[in-house]
Design a protein around this motif. Structure first.
Motif, PDB file in Angstrom:
ATOM      1  N   MET A  94       8.795  18.624  -4.548  1.00 33.86           N
ATOM      2  CA  MET A  94       9.136  17.217  -4.871  1.00 33.86           C
ATOM      3  C   MET A  94       7.870  16.360  -4.872  1.00 33.86           C
ATOM      4  N   THR A  95       7.651  15.674  -5.981  1.00 35.33           N
ATOM      5  CA  THR A  95       6.471  14.814  -6.046  1.00 35.33           C
ATOM      6  C   THR A  95       6.721  13.529  -5.263  1.00 35.33           C
ATOM      7  N   VAL A 119      -4.761  10.548 -14.091  1.00 34.27           N
ATOM      8  CA  VAL A 119      -3.371  10.646 -13.623  1.00 34.27           C
ATOM      9  C   VAL A 119      -3.387  11.040 -12.141  1.00 34.27           C
ATOM     10  N   PRO A 120      -2.867  10.153 -11.283  1.00 41.10           N
ATOM     11  CA  PRO A 120      -2.955  10.442  -9.844  1.00 41.10           C
ATOM     12  C   PRO A 120      -2.181  11.696  -9.447  1.00 41.10           C
ATOM     13  N   ASP A 121      -2.789  12.491  -8.568  1.00 40.96           N
ATOM     14  CA  ASP A 121      -2.095  13.620  -7.953  1.00 40.96           C
ATOM     15  C   ASP A 121      -1.559  13.089  -6.619  1.00 40.96           C
ATOM     16  N   VAL A 167      -4.978  -0.578   1.252  1.00 43.29           N
ATOM     17  CA  VAL A 167      -5.400   0.212   0.083  1.00 43.29           C
ATOM     18  C   VAL A 167      -5.141   1.697   0.331  1.00 43.29           C
ATOM     19  N   ALA A 168      -4.735   2.410  -0.723  1.00 46.64           N
ATOM     20  CA  ALA A 168      -4.608   3.871  -0.637  1.00 46.64           C
ATOM     21  C   ALA A 168      -5.446   4.505  -1.742  1.00 46.64           C
ATOM     22  N   TRP A 169      -6.148   5.574  -1.378  1.00 47.25           N
ATOM     23  CA  TRP A 169      -6.966   6.341  -2.326  1.00 47.25           C
ATOM     24  C   TRP A 169      -6.128   7.509  -2.827  1.00 47.25           C
ATOM     25  N   VAL A 170      -6.230   7.793  -4.118  1.00 48.55           N
ATOM     26  CA  VAL A 170      -5.516   8.971  -4.616  1.00 48.55           C
ATOM     27  C   VAL A 170      -6.387   9.661  -5.673  1.00 48.55           C
ATOM     28  N   ALA A 171      -6.581  10.967  -5.496  1.00 50.83           N
ATOM     29  CA  ALA A 171      -7.397  11.730  -6.451  1.00 50.83           C
ATOM     30  C   ALA A 171      -6.608  11.901  -7.748  1.00 50.83           C
TER      31      ALA A 171
END
Ligand code: ADP
Ligand code: MG
Ligand code: MG
Ligand code: MG
Ligand code: MG
Length: 435
Positions: free
Chosen positions: A1-2, A67-69, A82-86
């Motif tokens: 589940m994403t 496109v964020p993973d 703030v949130a970081w997303v690769a």
């Protein structure tokens, strides 16, 4: 589940997402996207002009979408809004072949198709320096052998403990922090993980260390050799390969010398075979070659290799087997791109496994004192151009990382070398004026 990033934002009180990707030079690029807009971006990605970053794209190329993973998301412990997303780079619905995280994911999938799961740990060393970059930030940090200096590490307690607390909170299982072998240099260690997770953590770690240092009025650098005469910033990688469940370490065999299995030896054989070419990625800057092949530092040793050799628990070689079931590649430096580091390890290692490569004899000597006795091992490249030429000659490695990637990488890095060669230095004046 994403994971639904919009819900995540509501739960955690996040106002902005930093959608972040890493370009070919290791630069982290991001857009700050308000939580209100993240639902659409999670599907389609955030748009960028690829030419504006290091990708070998032109201004005429279509938009690049990051496109964020969602599985990589991290709420910034030092700025909880703030949130970081690769992110993975996509253009016209196709993965951007030369994007480092795309390259790595492809190699992880290839390893999986052979039943292999690569787990790694990295040791990214860094210096804490003055904000203008000119000197070490702690004026009392002047010992000839400053490694593990108790007093000096405590003078930076506020910075180091803050970063370590954040790693504890993030569940990375950090286990030690120390003052390293150069004045002003530190290392922080956390537990190894799957290659993609380690690459994401490595990227985030650099961002976190720089951010926390800046918060304290300092600056952090991972530059391979920031100060002449002092030990440089290595980024050793510890490597093991497991079954797909991650339960059985395929590198562990107590009956074998150093506890490294036959499979582990073939993986190592691939690293040894491709070492000179992979240096173009593990040691990616002009400055990198002032860390490896360096003369003895003030502390007594560079702790960096100069020859393609391996051994047991001995830190003077390119590869050390510190204990059963893993080996340490000591070649990479602080400038290495976190994704390409993992990708090139897997590429070279898989090549070794497939061809049952022999790593050759281990040389259990002090390479710094007795290296001249080793006549059957190649020297590492002496500069970036030599490394790029080795990479250019290594069709197998180029293929493994991808033709598009290799073409773009060689072109951009050759440009960097040409830019360096166009510099006129004080040294040239000093040594050549009176010819
Ligand atoms: P050293 O300075 O002796 O090289 P460190 O303790 O600084 O070692 O770093 C060791 C790294 O190796 C850590 O990231 C650790 O989690 C990792 N590591 C330990 N065991 C394994 C393993 N089996 N596979 C991959 N990495 C490992
Ligand atoms: Mg614009
Ligand atoms: Mg270490
Ligand atoms: Mg170290
Ligand atoms: Mg090490």
């Amino acid at each position: 589940m994403t994971l639904d990033l919009s819900k995540f934002a509501a739960e955690k009180g996040i106002k902005y997402f930093m959608i972040s990707y890493t370009d070919l030079f290791g630069g982290q690029r991001a857009k700050l996207v308000p939580a209100e807009a993240i639902a659409d971006m999670q599907k389609g990605g955030a748009g960028f002009a690829g030419f504006a970053t290091w990708f070998d794209l032109t201004p005429a190329h279509p938009d690049l979408f990051a496109v964020p993973d969602a599985s990589s998301v991290i709420q910034l412990p030092w700025k909880r809004d703030v949130a970081w997303v690769a992110a993975d780079c996509v253009m016209e619905d196709q993965p951007v072949e030369q994007a480092p995280r795309v390259v790595l994911k492809k190699l992880i999938a290839e390893a999986a198709s052979e039943g292999l799961r690569v787990k790694t740990g990295v040791e990214p060393e860094f210096f804490l320096i003055s904000p203008d970059g000119a000197k070490i930030s702690d004026e009392y940090d002047t010992a000839e052998k400053p490694c593990y200096d108790q007093q000096a590490v405590m003078r930076r307690y506020d910075v180091i403990a803050e970063i370590c607390d954040y790693m504890l909170e993030l569940g990375w299982k950090p286990y030690q922090n120390d003052h390293e072998d150069a004045n002003g240099q530190f290392e922080m260690n956390w537990e190894y993980d799957d290659a993609l997770q380690t690459a994401d953590k490595h990227s985030f770690f650099k961002f976190m260390v720089k951010s926390v240092a800046e918060k304290h009025g300092l600056r952090a650098t991972f530059m391979p050799k920031p100060f002449k005469g002092l030990t440089g910033n290595g980024c050793h990688a510890h490597i093991s390969v497991w079954d797909l469940d991650g339960k059985i370490n395929a590198f562990a065999d107590k009956a074998m010398p150093f506890g490294l299995s036959a499979k582990g030896k073939t993986f190592l054989g691939g690293i040894m075979k491709h070492a000179s070419a992979l240096a173009a990625v593990t040691n990616p800057t002009v400055n990198s070659y002032k860390r490896i092949n360096a003369p003895r530092t003030i502390s007594g040793a560079t702790w960096a290799p100069n020859t393609v050799t391996w051994t047991g628990n001995n830190r003077t070689h390119m590869v050390r087997v510190p204990g059963p079931g893993r080996f340490e590649l000591r070649l990479p430096d602080g400038a290495v791109n976190p994704y390409l580091l993992q990708a090139i390890i897997i590429a070279a290692g898989l090549s070794g496994v497939r061809s049952k490569a022999d790593p050759g004899p281990h040389h259990d000597i002090d390479m710094y004192r007795e290296g001249h006795k080793v006549t059957d091992a190649p020297k590492l490249p002496l500069n970036l151009l030599d490394a790029l030429r080795e990479y250019e000659k290594d069709a197998e490695l180029q293929q493994a990382l991808g033709v598009e990637f290799s073409k773009a990488y060689l072109k951009l890095k050759q440009g960097e070398w040409n830019s360096y060669c166009s510099q006129f230095t004080a040294w040239e004046h000093q040594t050549t004026l009176d010819v």
